[in-house]
Design an enzyme around this catalytic site. Structure first.
Site, short mmCIF file in Angstrom:
data_model
loop_
_atom_site.label_atom_id
_atom_site.label_comp_id
_atom_site.label_asym_id
_atom_site.label_seq_id
_atom_site.Cartn_x
_atom_site.Cartn_y
_atom_site.Cartn_z
N GLU A 103 38.97 28.81 44.63
CA GLU A 103 37.84 28.22 44.53
C GLU A 103 37.59 28.66 43.00
O GLU A 103 37.33 29.80 42.52
CB GLU A 103 36.33 29.20 45.38
CG GLU A 103 37.03 29.14 46.46
CD GLU A 103 36.00 29.29 47.57
OE1 GLU A 103 36.20 28.80 49.33
OE2 GLU A 103 35.23 30.18 47.43
N CYS A 116 33.22 30.47 36.59
CA CYS A 116 34.06 31.62 36.86
C CYS A 116 35.27 31.30 38.14
O CYS A 116 35.31 30.03 38.52
CB CYS A 116 32.87 32.19 37.87
SG CYS A 116 33.59 33.51 39.43
N CYS A 127 37.73 45.45 49.11
CA CYS A 127 36.30 46.41 48.75
C CYS A 127 34.89 45.66 50.08
O CYS A 127 35.44 43.92 50.30
CB CYS A 127 35.79 45.86 47.29
SG CYS A 127 36.49 46.22 46.08
N CYS A 130 32.52 42.68 50.28
CA CYS A 130 33.26 41.24 49.49
C CYS A 130 34.02 40.71 50.59
O CYS A 130 35.06 41.21 50.97
CB CYS A 130 34.60 41.55 48.39
SG CYS A 130 34.69 40.14 47.32
N CYS A 346 28.65 35.94 43.84
CA CYS A 346 29.58 36.43 43.27
C CYS A 346 30.22 37.13 45.09
O CYS A 346 28.95 37.64 45.91
CB CYS A 346 29.08 37.89 42.72
SG CYS A 346 28.83 37.86 41.02
N1 SAH Z 1 38.03 41.89 41.78
C1 SAH Z 1 37.78 42.14 40.71
C2 SAH Z 1 36.70 40.73 40.37
C3 SAH Z 1 35.70 39.71 41.68
S1 SAH Z 1 34.61 39.93 42.12
C4 SAH Z 1 35.90 43.21 40.53
O1 SAH Z 1 36.17 43.97 41.76
O2 SAH Z 1 35.08 43.47 39.73
C5 SAH Z 1 33.27 40.37 40.88
C6 SAH Z 1 31.68 40.86 40.90
O3 SAH Z 1 31.38 40.24 42.40
C7 SAH Z 1 32.48 42.74 40.78
O4 SAH Z 1 31.65 42.98 39.96
C8 SAH Z 1 32.17 42.61 42.50
O5 SAH Z 1 31.64 43.79 42.80
C9 SAH Z 1 30.92 42.25 42.80
N2 SAH Z 1 30.85 41.28 44.04
C10 SAH Z 1 32.00 41.30 45.43
N3 SAH Z 1 31.06 40.81 46.55
C11 SAH Z 1 29.57 40.65 46.25
C12 SAH Z 1 28.81 40.66 46.60
N4 SAH Z 1 28.77 39.89 48.18
N5 SAH Z 1 27.01 40.88 46.67
C13 SAH Z 1 27.41 41.03 44.85
N6 SAH Z 1 29.09 40.68 44.48
C14 SAH Z 1 29.99 41.32 44.62
#
Ligand code: SAH
Length: 354
Positions: A103, A116, A127, A130, A346
């Site tokens: 994606e 993105c 995490c 996520c 995100c």
């Molecule tokens: N793995 C990398 C890039 C992908 S996530 C990283 O962790 O930075 C990109 C951003 O989205 C990160 O800052 C992460 O903390 C944030 N993120 C992940 N899940 C989210 C959610 N459900 N709501 C808002 N931000 C989120």
């Protein structure tokens, strides 16, 4: 016997020109007995003129083009599905050669057009907030599959507009696929034969894979670190895998040592989860944590997805959090959620059934 006359002819898979980097292309060209400059010609067609058919490479003679066609292809994503959100954000689903999907999210904002990009299908990290983490890692993307996201999306935007920035913040942990990421960034930034975008307009976001920071610095892209917690205990709960590998203090030490160029700074991202990490006390821990690091802060209010236990804080709480950080002297931005209705925001990438 029925099969006596059947001859087995080995079928050679055609070479995908996009799968080759500069060195591969030079080597391949020389095996064909072609002059070295042909490598640059072909790469320019692929990345600068973005042709999808070898027959369009018009500075190659007709016979050279047909020789190339007999051996090679330009294989982009096989299937592209686009979902447009009400705010103009577009989520692109690209089917890869092995049937997996990746994606990318196109985010228009004023005169800016940000893409993105994903670096893995799924993610090894877990995490808790996520969605991508929930699907596990399917596989790393190859450099050409990362670059393809940019080429394919560029083909879908009007000729007069162009991508102004790239953020490597889609599915996956970019620094866990460092070799392919660097190769992709080289193809995207090389002005001689590559796409020619400035690395200053690119941001790589990491959950905190500090051991790889030294490999990011020479790429000259911006580095964003997903902080998301202000104590080690809290970070262990929210981002267990990465925090076990590089606990908070180790991560911040690596940030302090990061060789920032003059006039540039790190970005810290911070997902705001209601009642979890959004208190005034959390905000007040920032100055000591980030002391001595040239940085700005992006607050990302949690984007909800089905099955998640977390919720997004109220606007009042978000603004208050920002205010406390501002009063402490930080540049703090609240990242607007874009594309939430197509799960393009995100942390929402990975729900492919939509
Ligand atoms: N793995 C990398 C890039 C992908 S996530 C990283 O962790 O930075 C990109 C951003 O989205 C990160 O800052 C992460 O903390 C944030 N993120 C992940 N899940 C989210 C959610 N459900 N709501 C808002 N931000 C989120």
């Amino acid at each position: 016997m029925l099969y006596d006359s059947v001859q087995i002819v080995p079928v050679r898979k055609p070479t995908n020109l996009l799968a080759m980097d500069w060195d591969d292309m030079r080597a391949w060209i020389s095996t064909l007995g072609w002059p070295p400059y042909r490598a640059k010609q072909i790469l320019c067609w692929l990345y600068q003129k973005r042709v999808t058919h070898i027959s369009d490479m018009t500075n190659l003679s007709l016979s050279d083009r047909s020789r190339l066609q007999a051996m090679a292809t330009i294989t982009r994503a096989t299937n592209v599905t686009i979902r447009q959100a009400t705010d103009g954000t577009k989520k692109f689903l690209l089917e890869l050669a092995d049937g997996l999907e990746v994606e990318s999210v196109l985010i228009p904002e004023g005169d800016r057009l940000t893409l993105c990009v994903s670096t893995q299908v799924g993610c090894t990290l877990d995490c808790d907030f996520c969605l991508t983490g929930k699907m596990g890692l399917k596989r790393n993307l190859k450099a050409h599959e990362i670059v393809n996201q940019v080429l394919t999306v560029q083909d879908h935007i009007p000729l007069k507009s162009r991508l102004t920035s790239l953020v490597f913040m889609g599915m996956g942990e970019p620094l866990a696929n460092m070799e392919e990421l660097s190769d992709a960034i080289n193809r995207l930034t090389n002005a001689d034969w590559g796409v020619g975008m400035s690395p200053r307009r690119m941001t790589v976001s990491t959950a905190g894979l500090a051991s790889r920071f030294k490999e990011v610095a020479p790429l000259q892209v911006n580095l964003a670190i997903s902080l998301n917690a202000t104590t080690n205990v809290q970070r262990d709960a929210l981002m267990p895998a990465i925090n076990k590998l590089h606990p908070l203090s180790q991560l911040l030490k690596a940030c302090r040592e990061y060789p920032l160029q003059i006039g540039r700074r790190l970005t810290f991202e911070y997902v705001l989860l209601a009642g979890v990490n959004d208190s005034i006390a959390d905000a007040k821990r920032f100055p000591k944590l980030l002391d001595g690091i040239r940085c700005k802060i992006n607050l990302i209010p949690f984007n909800e997805f089905h099955g998640s236990a977390y919720t997004r804080p109220s606007d009042r709480v978000i603004e208050q959090f920002q205010m406390v950080l501002r009063q402490a002297g930080f540049d703090v931005f609240i990242r607007k959620s874009r594309g939430r209705d197509v799960l393009g925001a995100c942390g929402q990438l990975g729900d492919l059934q939509l």
